[in-house]
Design a protein around this motif. Structure first.
Motif, PDB file in Angstrom:
ATOM      1  N   THR A 106      25.895  34.221  71.047  1.00  0.00           N
ATOM      2  CA  THR A 106      25.613  34.423  72.463  1.00  0.00           C
ATOM      3  C   THR A 106      24.629  35.586  72.638  1.00  0.00           C
ATOM      4  O   THR A 106      24.743  36.615  71.980  1.00  0.00           O
ATOM      5  CB  THR A 106      26.917  34.736  73.223  1.00  0.00           C
ATOM      6  OG1 THR A 106      27.792  33.608  73.095  1.00  0.00           O
ATOM      7  CG2 THR A 106      26.640  34.964  74.707  1.00  0.00           C
ATOM      8  N   ASN A 107      23.680  35.403  73.513  1.00  0.00           N
ATOM      9  CA  ASN A 107      22.634  36.394  73.815  1.00  0.00           C
ATOM     10  C   ASN A 107      21.570  36.508  72.721  1.00  0.00           C
ATOM     11  O   ASN A 107      20.621  37.286  72.869  1.00  0.00           O
ATOM     12  CB  ASN A 107      23.230  37.785  74.077  1.00  0.00           C
ATOM     13  CG  ASN A 107      24.195  37.794  75.243  1.00  0.00           C
ATOM     14  OD1 ASN A 107      24.041  37.022  76.189  1.00  0.00           O
ATOM     15  ND2 ASN A 107      25.193  38.657  75.184  1.00  0.00           N
ATOM     16  N   ILE A 108      21.706  35.745  71.648  1.00  0.00           N
ATOM     17  CA  ILE A 108      20.705  35.753  70.587  1.00  0.00           C
ATOM     18  C   ILE A 108      20.160  34.354  70.339  1.00  0.00           C
ATOM     19  O   ILE A 108      18.958  34.139  70.248  1.00  0.00           O
ATOM     20  CB  ILE A 108      21.285  36.324  69.277  1.00  0.00           C
ATOM     21  CG1 ILE A 108      21.644  37.804  69.444  1.00  0.00           C
ATOM     22  CG2 ILE A 108      20.283  36.146  68.128  1.00  0.00           C
ATOM     23  CD1 ILE A 108      22.247  38.434  68.202  1.00  0.00           C
ATOM     24  N   GLY A 109      21.075  33.372  70.264  1.00  0.00           N
ATOM     25  CA  GLY A 109      20.689  31.999  69.970  1.00  0.00           C
ATOM     26  C   GLY A 109      21.102  31.623  68.554  1.00  0.00           C
ATOM     27  O   GLY A 109      21.998  32.235  67.963  1.00  0.00           O
ATOM     28  N   TRP A 110      20.452  30.626  68.000  1.00  0.00           N
ATOM     29  CA  TRP A 110      20.804  30.154  66.664  1.00  0.00           C
ATOM     30  C   TRP A 110      20.361  31.151  65.595  1.00  0.00           C
ATOM     31  O   TRP A 110      19.250  31.656  65.629  1.00  0.00           O
ATOM     32  CB  TRP A 110      20.175  28.792  66.398  1.00  0.00           C
ATOM     33  CG  TRP A 110      20.845  27.681  67.142  1.00  0.00           C
ATOM     34  CD1 TRP A 110      20.390  27.040  68.257  1.00  0.00           C
ATOM     35  CD2 TRP A 110      22.123  27.116  66.841  1.00  0.00           C
ATOM     36  NE1 TRP A 110      21.303  26.100  68.674  1.00  0.00           N
ATOM     37  CE2 TRP A 110      22.378  26.116  67.824  1.00  0.00           C
ATOM     38  CE3 TRP A 110      23.079  27.337  65.845  1.00  0.00           C
ATOM     39  CZ2 TRP A 110      23.534  25.357  67.826  1.00  0.00           C
ATOM     40  CZ3 TRP A 110      24.247  26.577  65.853  1.00  0.00           C
ATOM     41  CH2 TRP A 110      24.460  25.600  66.822  1.00  0.00           C
ATOM     42  N   VAL A 111      21.275  31.412  64.667  1.00  0.00           N
ATOM     43  CA  VAL A 111      21.021  32.347  63.576  1.00  0.00           C
ATOM     44  C   VAL A 111      21.225  31.609  62.249  1.00  0.00           C
ATOM     45  O   VAL A 111      22.258  30.950  62.053  1.00  0.00           O
ATOM     46  CB  VAL A 111      21.976  33.555  63.632  1.00  0.00           C
ATOM     47  CG1 VAL A 111      21.733  34.491  62.446  1.00  0.00           C
ATOM     48  CG2 VAL A 111      21.821  34.296  64.952  1.00  0.00           C
ATOM     49  N   THR A 112      20.255  31.692  61.366  1.00  0.00           N
ATOM     50  CA  THR A 112      20.415  31.106  60.038  1.00  0.00           C
ATOM     51  C   THR A 112      21.314  31.994  59.201  1.00  0.00           C
ATOM     52  O   THR A 112      21.070  33.193  59.069  1.00  0.00           O
ATOM     53  CB  THR A 112      19.050  30.954  59.345  1.00  0.00           C
ATOM     54  OG1 THR A 112      18.244  30.035  60.096  1.00  0.00           O
ATOM     55  CG2 THR A 112      19.219  30.412  57.932  1.00  0.00           C
ATOM     56  N   ALA A 113      22.372  31.412  58.658  1.00  0.00           N
ATOM     57  CA  ALA A 113      23.305  32.190  57.851  1.00  0.00           C
ATOM     58  C   ALA A 113      22.724  32.457  56.471  1.00  0.00           C
ATOM     59  O   ALA A 113      22.181  31.553  55.831  1.00  0.00           O
ATOM     60  CB  ALA A 113      24.629  31.439  57.723  1.00  0.00           C
ATOM     61  N   ASP A 114      22.856  33.691  56.014  1.00  0.00           N
ATOM     62  CA  ASP A 114      22.373  34.087  54.689  1.00  0.00           C
ATOM     63  C   ASP A 114      23.459  34.908  54.001  1.00  0.00           C
ATOM     64  O   ASP A 114      23.463  36.145  54.078  1.00  0.00           O
ATOM     65  CB  ASP A 114      21.078  34.889  54.804  1.00  0.00           C
ATOM     66  CG  ASP A 114      20.528  35.278  53.433  1.00  0.00           C
ATOM     67  OD1 ASP A 114      20.980  34.692  52.427  1.00  0.00           O
ATOM     68  OD2 ASP A 114      19.663  36.166  53.371  1.00  0.00           O
ATOM     69  N   PRO A 115      24.393  34.248  53.322  1.00  0.00           N
ATOM     70  CA  PRO A 115      25.506  34.969  52.694  1.00  0.00           C
ATOM     71  C   PRO A 115      25.159  35.636  51.371  1.00  0.00           C
ATOM     72  O   PRO A 115      25.946  36.433  50.860  1.00  0.00           O
ATOM     73  CB  PRO A 115      26.546  33.857  52.449  1.00  0.00           C
ATOM     74  CG  PRO A 115      26.007  32.627  53.118  1.00  0.00           C
ATOM     75  CD  PRO A 115      24.525  32.792  53.191  1.00  0.00           C
TER      76      PRO A 115
END
Length: 274
Positions: free
Chosen positions: A158-167
């Protein structure tokens, strides 16, 4: 569909304003708001703190829906989740001590913040010998293999949008230990799935761990909820409120005559500047 969120404190001390702020945001942004106690650390968690948290939330008028989930009552479930990962060849025993890991991380291997993988390629005879000897160990996730299996993953913030996960920066994280068959990362992912959480509201200090959680959700076949990582309340010294820094508890505020209305007015003001 209903937005289902949760508040999940560890009962290692009394709740303070920082906890109440997070609970207040979650309660106000959800249709269904669940409560659970993350109490797998038996050395620090106490039932009296859990009972006090229930009293504090009730005093604030932040009432939860349904039964309270208590992690220590579900160890068998976490073991089954671990077995699924182990069957996929994603776990290995790590026998390194804390001092050995610290020493290895000080060497110029390129990833000072990561576990260097000392035990990842331990020969089977040597591994079996250590197991027979009863040496303590941690179960670590083969992060590179896990990322290869799931491929591209992302989450909505929320308030950022889609985030690519990088574990990958986390390295081979610990998911369990010989004496404790689970870890924070495994518990939170499994519990959110079991409680049907669709919206995770928590402090921004936990944002980075979301990359690991999204990975575990994909590996275990769980849905990924939406996330909101809110700003943290700060004390007069400019530092985040925390139990270890002896932040004033809600119980003490109540004894001083502070009312829930005054606390929520403070939260309203704080939200405008966070």
């Amino acid at each position: 569909m209903d937005t289902v969120s949760r508040f999940a404190p560890s009962p290692t001390g009394y709740l303070h304003l920082g906890h109440a702020f997070s609970a207040w945001i979650g309660r106000n942004q959800s249709d269904v708001w669940r409560l659970r106690f993350e109490d797998i650390d038996k050395g620090r968690c106490k039932k009296e703190y859990a009972m006090a948290a229930e009293e504090d939330l009730a005093w604030l008028g932040l009432l939860w829906d349904g039964e309270i989930r208590i992690q220590s009552e579900h160890l068998g479930e976490y073991s089954k989740a671990l077995e699924k990962l182990k069957s996929a060849g994603l776990l290995y025993e790590c026998f390194c001590t804390r001092s050995e890991i610290a020493l290895a991380q000080s060497a110029p291997h390129g990833h000072a913040a990561r576990y260097p993988g000392t035990c990842r390629h331990l020969p089977k005879p040597e591994r079996d010998q250590k197991l027979r000897a009863g040496l303590p160990f941690a179960l670590r996730l083969k992060i590179d293999l896990a990322c290869k299996i799931v491929g591209h993953i992302k989450f909505f913030e929320t308030n950022i949008g889609w985030v690519t996960a990088d574990p990958r920066p986390w390295g081979d994280v610990v998911l369990a230990r010989k004496d404790v068959p689970t870890s924070y990362h495994l518990c939170v992912v499994h519990d959110d799935a079991m409680q049907q959480i669709s919206y995770v509201v928590r402090g921004e200090d936990l944002r980075d761990s979301t990359h690991i959680h999204v990975l575990l959700q994909a590996l275990l076949g769980y849905e990924t909820p939406r996330y909101l990582h809110h700003k943290l309340l700060l004390g007069s010294d400019g530092k985040r409120l925390a139990k270890r820094s002896n932040a004033i508890s809600l119980r003490d505020l109540r004894k001083r005559g502070v009312t829930p209305r005054e606390i929520f007015q403070q939260f309203d003001a704080a939200r405008q500047i966070l």
